[in-house]
Design a protein around this motif. Structure first.
Motif, PDB file in Angstrom:
ATOM      1  N   ILE A 135      -1.425  -8.280 -55.774  1.00 23.42           N
ATOM      2  CA  ILE A 135      -0.399  -8.490 -54.737  1.00 23.42           C
ATOM      3  C   ILE A 135      -0.636  -7.543 -53.561  1.00 23.42           C
ATOM      4  CG2 ILE A 135       2.058  -8.316 -54.227  1.00 23.42           C
ATOM      5  CD1 ILE A 135       2.556  -9.093 -57.194  1.00 23.42           C
ATOM      6  N   TYR A 156      -3.786  -8.357 -51.376  1.00 29.93           N
ATOM      7  CA  TYR A 156      -3.634  -9.424 -50.378  1.00 29.93           C
ATOM      8  C   TYR A 156      -2.806  -8.959 -49.177  1.00 29.93           C
ATOM      9  CZ  TYR A 156      -5.853 -12.836 -53.393  1.00 29.93           C
ATOM     10  OH  TYR A 156      -6.769 -13.516 -54.126  1.00 29.93           O
ATOM     11  N   THR A 157      -1.766  -8.161 -49.428  1.00 32.20           N
ATOM     12  CA  THR A 157      -0.983  -7.701 -48.281  1.00 32.20           C
ATOM     13  C   THR A 157      -1.820  -6.755 -47.410  1.00 32.20           C
ATOM     14  OG1 THR A 157      -0.041  -5.851 -49.490  1.00 32.20           O
ATOM     15  CG2 THR A 157       1.189  -7.899 -49.548  1.00 32.20           C
ATOM     16  N   TYR A 158      -2.678  -5.955 -48.044  1.00 33.33           N
ATOM     17  CA  TYR A 158      -3.525  -5.047 -47.261  1.00 33.33           C
ATOM     18  C   TYR A 158      -4.550  -5.844 -46.450  1.00 33.33           C
ATOM     19  CZ  TYR A 158      -1.730  -0.780 -49.476  1.00 33.33           C
ATOM     20  OH  TYR A 158      -0.933   0.255 -49.893  1.00 33.33           O
ATOM     21  N   ALA A 216      -4.078  -8.737 -45.207  1.00 37.73           N
ATOM     22  CA  ALA A 216      -3.345  -9.234 -44.038  1.00 37.73           C
ATOM     23  C   ALA A 216      -3.131  -8.123 -43.022  1.00 37.73           C
ATOM     24  CB  ALA A 216      -1.998  -9.813 -44.478  1.00 37.73           C
ATOM     25  N   LEU A 217      -2.787  -6.945 -43.534  1.00 33.82           N
ATOM     26  CA  LEU A 217      -2.509  -5.813 -42.637  1.00 33.82           C
ATOM     27  C   LEU A 217      -3.767  -5.396 -41.875  1.00 33.82           C
ATOM     28  CD1 LEU A 217      -0.183  -3.921 -41.883  1.00 33.82           C
ATOM     29  CD2 LEU A 217      -0.859  -2.444 -43.773  1.00 33.82           C
ATOM     30  N   GLU A 236      -4.836  -7.843 -39.277  1.00 36.36           N
ATOM     31  CA  GLU A 236      -4.048  -7.691 -38.059  1.00 36.36           C
ATOM     32  C   GLU A 236      -4.550  -6.504 -37.235  1.00 36.36           C
ATOM     33  OE1 GLU A 236      -1.548  -9.833 -36.121  1.00 36.36           O
ATOM     34  OE2 GLU A 236      -1.645 -10.157 -38.276  1.00 36.36           O
ATOM     35  N   LEU A 250       1.884   2.719 -49.592  1.00 35.07           N
ATOM     36  CA  LEU A 250       1.097   2.573 -48.378  1.00 35.07           C
ATOM     37  C   LEU A 250       0.277   3.862 -48.228  1.00 35.07           C
ATOM     38  CD1 LEU A 250       1.102   0.323 -46.188  1.00 35.07           C
ATOM     39  CD2 LEU A 250       2.654   1.763 -44.863  1.00 35.07           C
TER      40      LEU A 250
END
Lengths: 292, 325, 266
Positions: free
Chosen positions: C38, C41-43, C45-46, C49, C197
Motif C-alpha cells: 500500500i 504505491y502511494t510513494y 504516486a508521490l 508528482e 513518511l
C-alpha cells in the motif's frame, strides 16, 4: 412443559420464527450485546478523566496518518490526480466507516486469545449467542476518538469540495458510512472466524482491517490494477468508499465497471455480512468439534 | 424422565492431534479422549466424576454442557441434545470451571451478577432471593464491589459458584471446584454444595482429583481413565474394588521391630520411621490410640490415598482377577 | 566472564521466546508485506508528482518503504514490546524480586530485548524486504559494505529503541496508569521515526527537528545508510550519542525507582 420439550426436540431451531429460530437468536444477540456494552460503558464512566485521556489519545493516534497526508500535500498539489479535498472525502468516509466498525466490534480480534486461554468455553455455556458476547466484550467507548477524527476530516472535505451536489450525491455520504461500516464489520467477523483455525494469526486480520482503511484513504488511481481487482471482486473493500465516492466526485473508476455499481454498497454489505456469518458458524463448529 | 435426567449412551470424543516430528513434518494421530462412555444420572443425585489428569473428565463435561460436539453416541440432558440446542440448555444448567472464571475479569463482582440477571432473564424476585442466599452462605457481602481480578482464588471460586446458581439451574457441573484452594475455602465450598443438593435438590456432577471432595460430598462416584469408565458405584465400593489404603507414617524414639497393629500392616521401615498401610474405610483414630499406648511415639502423620494410586490398584486387581479367571 | 555469559543466555531466551510463535510471525510478515504494498504505491504516486522529493529518487523511496516494513517489528514501532510486561511487574510489585536479583535490571531487559530484536530482524525483516525487491525496482547497494554498515545502524537503532521504551516503562513506578504514557510514546515514535513518511520529506523546521530527535535513529538512520544517503560514521555517532544518553537517563530513573522501592517496600 414436557409437551413443549417434545416439540423442540423434534424440530430444533428449524422454524425461523420459533422461540429458538434465527430471528429470535438475532434479537437475543442484539439484546445481549446492548447489555454487555452498556455495562462496559458504565464501568468506563466511573473513571471519567481516564476516559477523556484515552479518547483523546485515540483521536490523536488516528490523526497522525492524516497529518502524513497533509505533509505530502505540503510538497505536492495532487496525488494520483486527486486534490486534497477529494482525498479528504475518501479518507473521511473510510475512517468514519472503519471507526464505527472498530467501535462496535473491534474487540473481536481477541478471539484467538480467548480460544488459547480457554475462556471461550465460558461464553458457550451462556444462553445468548457467542458472537454477541465476543463482539461486546471490553466495549471501548474511547474508540469514538477515531470516529470523531474521521468526522472532522469528512467535514473539512464537504466544506472545501467543489462538487455540484444533487440529492443523490448528498445521500451517498451517509450510505457510504453505513454500508462501509457493515463491510468492515464483516471483515472483523471473518477475521475472528479465521482465528478459530489459526489462534496466533490475529495480525493477518490487521492487514485487512487497518491495511484496508489505509488503502481506502488514497485514490484508487494510485494502485496497480491487480490490487484494485482484488479489493473490488475478492474482498470488496472498494465498495466502502471508492465506488460510491468516485460517483460523488464525478470521476471514473480505474476498472471498467457500469455506473450502477456506485449504488451497490448496501447490497455488497449485506452479502459480506451473510458470508461472514457463515464463516463464523463454520469456525465455531470447528472449535466445538476440535476443542481448540 | 426423573431417573434419566442425564443420559449418555456410548458417547465418544475423538480428537485429531498433530504432532511435530521434524522441522516441517507433522504426524496426525487420533486420540480417543472419551471412549464409549455410558451412564445415567437421576434428578437430585450428587455424583463425583474422578480420574487422573487427561483422563477425559473435562471433555465429558464440555459435551454435557454443549461446548463440544460428541464424535459418536447419544447424549441427553433434561431431554435436550446439548450440542444441538446449546443455548436452550444453557438456561437450565450451571457450570463452574475451576481453572477459569465465568465472571467478567475487569468488573466488580456485582456487575457480573447484574448481567447474569438480565442475560438469563431471571425474574427480579428470584434473582434477589438467590443472590441474597448465595451472598449469605458463600460470604460474598464484602466482595461484591471488588473487581474480579483482585479476588483471591477461593473468593473467586465462591463468586463463580454463586454466578452459576442465580438462574436456579436444575443441574450444576463443577470442573475441579476445589483445585488450588486452601483448606478453609475448600471446606466452605463443600459445605455449600452439600446444602444445595439436599435443600434445593439440585443435581450436581463434579470432577475432581481430590478424593476428599468425593468422600465428603458424593455417595456415587465414577472413575474414568484413558477415556473409559472404569467404575460406577458407591464410594465404599470403590475402596473395595481399588482396595485403596491410607498410610500412617510413624516416627518412633528408636529403631524397633515392625509395629503390630492389625488391620494395619507395616509396609516399610527406615530406621526409627515406619510406614503402616490400613484400609481407607477404617478410621485412623483408634489405630493411632493403640500405637501411641504401646510404642514410644515421637511424631506421626496420615497420608491420604490419591486418585492415581487408587486407579493403579484397580488396574492391578483387574489384572489379578483376569489371571485367576 | 560469568556475567557476560548470563546476559548472553538472557538474550538467547528473548530470541527463543519469540521464535516459538511461528504462526504469529508468519501473520506479522503477511501484514507488513500488505502495508508495504500500500505504502509503495502511494510513494510511487508521490514521487511521480515530484521526482527527487526529499533528495530520494523513486527507487530509493521504495527501498525506504520496505526497510520501514522490515524495521517495524525490530524497532517495536507497532505494538508494545517488553515494556508491557515490565509495567505489569512494577504494578504488581514483582519488580522487587527483580531488583534483588544478582543481575542488573536494565542490562537484563536490554539483553532480552536484543535477543527479541535479532529474531524479529530475521523472522520479520527479511521476507518483506525480499518481497519488496521482487515486486518493485529497489535501490539496493551492490557491495557488502553498505549492508554491513546498515546492520550496525540497525543494532544501534535497536539500542535507542530499547532505551526509550525502558524509560517509559519505569514511569509506572510513579504513574498509576502507564497506558497513557505508553500510547503517547508509541504515537510520537511512529510519527517521528519516519514510519508514515520519510523525515526528509517533512517540510522546513519540522523536518530539521525530526532529524535531531532520537526516533530518527530507528528507521531513517539505517535506511539512509543503506541508500548511501548518509555518511556512516556520522550516523553511528548520532545514534550512539542518543543510545548512551538515553540509557544513562534510564539508569538514573532506575536508581530513583530502586530507592523508592527500598524505602516504601514496593
Amino acid at each position: 412443559m414436557a409437551d413443549l420439550d417434545e416439540r423442540a426436540v423434534a424440530r430444533p431451531a428449524e422454524d425461523p420464527f420459533g422461540e429458538y429460530g434465527v430471528y429470535s437468536r438475532v434479537r437475543d444477540g442484539l439484546r445481549a450485546y446492548r447489555m454487555i456494552a452498556a455495562m462496559w460503558i458504565r464501568s468506563t464512566m466511573a473513571y471519567r478523566a481516564s476516559f477523556a485521556m484515552t479518547t483523546f489519545g485515540n483521536f490523536a493516534a488516528t490523526s497522525f496518518d492524516f497529518v502524513a497526508i497533509l505533509l505530502m500535500f505540503s510538497q505536492v498539489d495532487e496525488l494520483g490526480g486527486y486534490a486534497l479535498p477529494e482525498i479528504a472525502l475518501l479518507y473521511g468516509t473510510s475512517a468514519v466507516a472503519f471507526g464505527l466498525a472498530d467501535l462496535l466490534i473491534g474487540s473481536m480480534d481477541r478471539l484467538g486469545h480467548r480460544v488459547r486461554d480457554g475462556t471461550l468455553d465460558t461464553l458457550l455455556v451462556r444462553p445468548v449467542p457467542v458472537l454477541a458476547q465476543v463482539a461486546a466484550d471490553k466495549f471501548a467507548l474511547r474508540r469514538l476518538g477515531r470516529v470523531t477524527q474521521g468526522l472532522f476530516v469528512l467535514g473539512y472535505a464537504l466544506a472545501t469540495l467543489d462538487v455540484a451536489w444533487t440529492p443523490v450525491k448528498v445521500l451517498m455520504i451517509p450510505l457510504m458510512v453505513a454500508s462501509g461500516g457493515l463491510i468492515f464489520c464483516a471483515v472483523f467477523v471473518g477475521g475472528a472466524a479465521f482465528q478459530f483455525v489459526a489462534q496466533d494469526a490475529s495480525e493477518v486480520q490487521n492487514a485487512f482491517t487497518y491495511g484496508g482503511v489505509t488503502l481506502l484513504q488514497y485514490p484508487p488511481s494510485v494502485f496497480a490494477k491487480d490490487l484494485l481487482r482484488g479489493v473490488t471482486f475478492l474482498l470488496p473493500l472498494a465498495f466502502v468508499n471508492w465506488l460510491p465516492g468516485l460517483y460523488v466526485l464525478g470521476r471514473p473508476y480505474p476498472l471498467d465497471l457500469p455506473t450502477w455499481v456506485a449504488f451497490a454498497p448496501p447490497l455488497v454489505a449485506v452479502a459480506c455480512c451473510a458470508l461472514a456469518g457463515v464463516a463464523w458458524r463454520a469456525g465455531l463448529r470447528t472449535y466445538r468439534s476440535t476443542g481448540s | 424422565m426423573n431417573d434419566r435426567f442425564i443420559e449418555l449412551d456410548r458417547i465418544e470424543k475423538v480428537f485429531d492431534v498433530r504432532k511435530k516430528t521434524g522441522f516441517l513434518r507433522r504426524e496426525r494421530r487420533e486420540v480417543r479422549a472419551v471412549d464409549s462412555i455410558s451412564f445415567t444420572v437421576a434428578r437430585g443425585e450428587m455424583v463425583g466424576y474422578i480420574g487422573p489428569n487427561g483422563a477425559g473428565k473435562s471433555t465429558t463435561i464440555k459435551m454435557l454442557t454443549g461446548i463440544l460436539t460428541p464424535s459418536g453416541g447419544r447424549l441427553r440432558v433434561a431431554g435436550i441434545d446439548p450440542s444441538r440446542e446449546r443455548t436452550r440448555l444453557a438456561r437450565r444448567i450451571g457450570v463452574v470451571f475451576g481453572q477459569r472464571t465465568t465472571l467478567w475479569w475487569d468488573l466488580p463482582l456485582i456487575d457480573s451478577y447484574r448481567l447474569m440477571h438480565r442475560m438469563y432473564r431471571i425474574p427480579d424476585a428470584r434473582y434477589r432471593e438467590n443472590l441474597g442466599r448465595c451472598v449469605e452462605l458463600l460470604e460474598l457481602g464484602a466482595l461484591l464491589d471488588v473487581p474480579v481480578r483482585q479476588l483471591s482464588l477461593g473468593q473467586r471460586m465462591r463468586g463463580d459458584i454463586a454466578a452459576a446458581l442465580l438462574h436456579d439451574p436444575e443441574v450444576l457441573y463443577l470442573d475441579e471446584p476445589t483445585i488450588g484452594l486452601d483448606v478453609i475455602s475448600k471446606a466452605k465450598v463443600r459445605e455449600f454444595l452439600k446444602d444445595l443438593n439436599t435443600e434445593q435438590g439440585t443435581t450436581v456432577l463434579l470432577t475432581t482429583h481430590d478424593l476428599q471432595d468425593i468422600e465428603q460430598l458424593c455417595r456415587r462416584v465414577m472413575v474414568i481413565d484413558h477415556g473409559r469408565l472404569m467404575y460406577d458405584g458407591p464410594l465404599t465400593g470403590l475402596h473395595e474394588v481399588g482396595e485403596s489404603e491410607r498410610t500412617l507414617v510413624v516416627d518412633l524414639e528408636r529403631e524397633l521391630p515392625p509395629i503390630e497393629a492389625a488391620p494395619a500392616r507395616v509396609v516399610r521401615v527406615e530406621g526409627p520411621r515406619q510406614w503402616l498401610a490400613f484400609p481407607a474405610s477404617e478410621s485412623a483414630a483408634p489405630l493411632v490410640a493403640r500405637i501411641a499406648s504401646a510404642y514410644p511415639l515421637v511424631d506421626l502423620s496420615v497420608r491420604e490415598p490419591d486418585i492415581e494410586a487408587v486407579i493403579a490398584q484397580m488396574y492391578a486387581q483387574q489384572a489379578v482377577s483376569n489371571a485367576v479367571s | 566472564m560469568g556475567t557476560g555469559r548470563l546476559y548472553a543466555a538472557v538474550a538467547a531466551g528473548g530470541f527463543r521466546r519469540y521464535a516459538t510463535y511461528r504462526v504469529a510471525t508468519a501473520a506479522g510478515v503477511f501484514t507488513n508485506t500488505v502495508f508495504g504494498f500500500i505504502l509503495a504505491y502511494t510513494y510511487i504516486a508521490l514521487w511521480h508528482e515530484k521526482p527527487h522529493l526529499g533528495g530520494y529518487d523513486q527507487a530509493q523511496a521504495l527501498t525506504y518503504v520496505w526497510v520501514g516494513q522490515a524495521m517495524f517489528a525490530v524497532m517495536v514501532l507497532g505494538s508494545a514490546g517488553f515494556e508491557a510486561e515490565l509495567i505489569e511487574r512494577i504494578r504488581t510489585g514483582d519488580i522487587a524480586v527483580d531488583l534483588y536479583r544478582p543481575a542488573d535490571l536494565q542490562l537484563w531487559w536490554l539483553a532480552a530485548d536484543m535477543g527479541r530484536a535479532l529474531f524479529q530482524l530475521l523472522g520479520r525483516g527479511v521476507v518483506p524486504m525480499a518481497c519488496g525487491a521482487l515486486f518493485f525496482d529497489l535501490a539496493l547497494p551492490d557491495g557488502p559494505l553498505p549492508w554491513l554498515a546498515c546492520l550496525v545502524a540497525v543494532v544501534l537503532g535497536a539500542l535507542v529503541s530499547f532505551a526509550i521504551r525502558y524509560i517509559v516503562a519505569l514511569w509506572a513506578f510513579w504513574l498509576l496508569d502507564g497506558a497513557g504514557a505508553m500510547q503517547i510514546t508509541w504515537l510520537t515514535g511512529v510519527f517521528f521515526s519516519g514510519m508514515l513518511l520519510p523525515l526528509n520529506v517533512f517540510p522546513g523546521a519540522l523536518g530539521d527537528l525530526a532529524r535531531l530527535l532520537p526516533w530518527s535513529a530507528l528507521l531513517q538512520a539505517p535506511a539512509d545508510v543503506l541508500l548511501g544517503e548518509a555518511d556512516p560514521p556520522g550516523t553511528f555517532a548520532f545514534q550512539l550519542g542518543w543510545a548512551v544518553a538515553l540509557l544513562a537517563v534510564g539508569r538514573l530513573i532506575q536508581s530513583a525507582a530502586t530507592r523508592k522501592v527500598v524505602v516504601q517496600g514496593g
